[in-house]
Design an enzyme around this catalytic site. Structure first.
Site, PDB file in Angstrom:
ATOM      1  CG  ASN A   1      74.835  51.430 -13.264  1.00 55.81           C
ATOM      2  OD1 ASN A   1      74.288  51.874 -12.273  1.00 55.81           O
ATOM      3  ND2 ASN A   1      74.715  50.208 -13.782  1.00 55.81           N
TER       4      ASN A   1
ATOM      5  CD  GLU B   1      73.657  48.385 -10.691  1.00 57.22           C
ATOM      6  OE1 GLU B   1      73.238  47.618  -9.610  1.00 57.22           O
ATOM      7  OE2 GLU B   1      74.690  48.664 -10.982  1.00 57.22           O
TER       8      GLU B   1
ATOM      9  CG  ASP C   1      78.000  52.398 -18.881  1.00 56.56           C
ATOM     10  OD1 ASP C   1      76.683  51.815 -18.381  1.00 56.56           O
ATOM     11  OD2 ASP C   1      79.054  52.152 -18.207  1.00 56.56           O
TER      12      ASP C   1
ATOM     13  CG  ASP D   1      80.214  51.423  -9.883  1.00 55.05           C
ATOM     14  OD1 ASP D   1      79.136  51.844 -10.351  1.00 55.05           O
ATOM     15  OD2 ASP D   1      80.183  50.212  -9.664  1.00 55.05           O
ATOM     16  CG  HIS D   2      78.291  52.449 -14.421  1.00 57.17           C
ATOM     17  ND1 HIS D   2      78.348  51.722 -15.518  1.00 57.17           N
ATOM     18  CD2 HIS D   2      78.344  51.517 -13.358  1.00 57.17           C
ATOM     19  CE1 HIS D   2      78.402  50.498 -15.041  1.00 57.17           C
ATOM     20  NE2 HIS D   2      78.109  50.149 -14.058  1.00 57.17           N
TER      21      HIS D   2
ATOM     22  CG  ASN E   1      77.222  44.683 -16.812  1.00 58.66           C
ATOM     23  OD1 ASN E   1      78.058  45.242 -16.284  1.00 58.66           O
ATOM     24  ND2 ASN E   1      75.960  44.774 -16.282  1.00 58.66           N
TER      25      ASN E   1
ATOM     26  CG  ASP F   1      75.550  48.470 -17.003  1.00 56.07           C
ATOM     27  OD1 ASP F   1      76.527  48.042 -17.823  1.00 56.07           O
ATOM     28  OD2 ASP F   1      75.662  48.595 -15.801  1.00 56.07           O
TER      29      ASP F   1
END
Length: 256
Positions: free
Chosen positions: A7, A34, A216, A245-246, A147, A145
């Site tokens: 991501n 994203e 992930d 951030d991933h 989540n 991802d």
DNA sequence: ATGGCTAACATGGTTAGA
């Protein structure tokens, strides 16, 4: 074959990181989530300059997914067939005989919210889609991802997170439902360092303190998972300036 | 302590992420 998921949280902002990462850690296929850009803004020529083919399904501001690959990508499909979802979260393609479905599962915002209901409904539709595709493709990977942190050992502070979105029982049950169609979490096929995560909040020095979640995943069908020889999280790009951030997750398959 | 950070869209303040 090295198969990765990342991501990037805006492909525009992260394009240089992507190029640097691919140069240092080449993979055969990577699923991106994203993108946050419309199809006409996809940086096709720059991706091709990295030596990769690309298939993408973009959206302005939110969502957007792509598959990048050293080898050509064939039989590309977008979205979940039969599900008229305005949010662009799924792209699939075949590379060297391996079917890859790349997903960006909804965040869910908070337990009980409309977005949470959408997440659970979305996961049910993904499950049905994957069940159908497993009858068509022996070697299938469902990467992305999710989540959802599958277990408490995938959460830095399970007591603090208990019952929250990303770890709640219905979300974990939905993930188990998906796995029960015949997928394996390749990360857990191997002994792993404790407290390995793939996402860390930008705030509160979360990365420095390793306050993260493992959300992930590289899931693989039984036939494909039998050829899996490793899976790891690559924390390196998360240490770079202005990171996603991933972190990317990379699984390696010995399929000749 | 509902803060804290980042990105998009817009151009200063809101929405969304996880």
């Amino acid at each position: 074959m090295k198969l990765a998921t990342w991501n990037v949280n805006s492909l525009r902002v992260r394009l240089a990181h992507l190029g640097d990462w691919l140069a240092a850690s080449p993979v055969d296929v990577v699923g991106l989530q994203e993108l946050k850009l419309p199809d006409e803004d996809f940086p096709q020529s720059q991706i091709e300059a990295f030596g990769l083919h690309a298939a993408w399904f973009g959206q302005r501001t939110y969502n957007g997914v792509a598959i990048l690959s050293r080898a050509p990508i064939v039989d590309v499909t977008t979205g979940i067939p039969g599900f008229d979802d305005p949010q662009r979260r799924v792209i699939a393609g075949t590379v060297d005989g391996v079917r890859v479905i790349n997903v960006y599962v909804p965040n869910g915002q908070s337990v009980g919210s409309d977005k949470y209901a959408y997440k659970l409904d979305w996961l049910a539709r993904l499950r049905d889609y994957v069940a159908r595709e497993l009858t068509r493709y022996e070697r299938l990977a469902v990467i992305g991802d999710y989540n959802i942190a599958p277990e408490d050992r995938d959460v830095h502070d399970p007591a603090k997170w208990e019952g929250s979105v990303h770890v709640s029982a219905p979300e974990r049950a939905a993930l188990q439902d998906l796995l029960s169609t015949g997928l394996h979490d390749t990360f857990r096929l191997f002994e792993q360092p404790p407290e390995t995560y793939s996402w860390w909040d930008y705030r509160m020095g979360a990365f420095r303190r390793n306050h993260g979640l493992r959300i992930d995943l590289v899931l693989a069908s039984a036939a494909l998972s039998r050829s899996c020889i490793g899976c790891h999280v690559d924390r390196t790009p998360r240490t770079w300036e202005r990171p996603s951030d991933h972190a990317p997750v990379v699984a390696t398959f010995d399929i000749g």
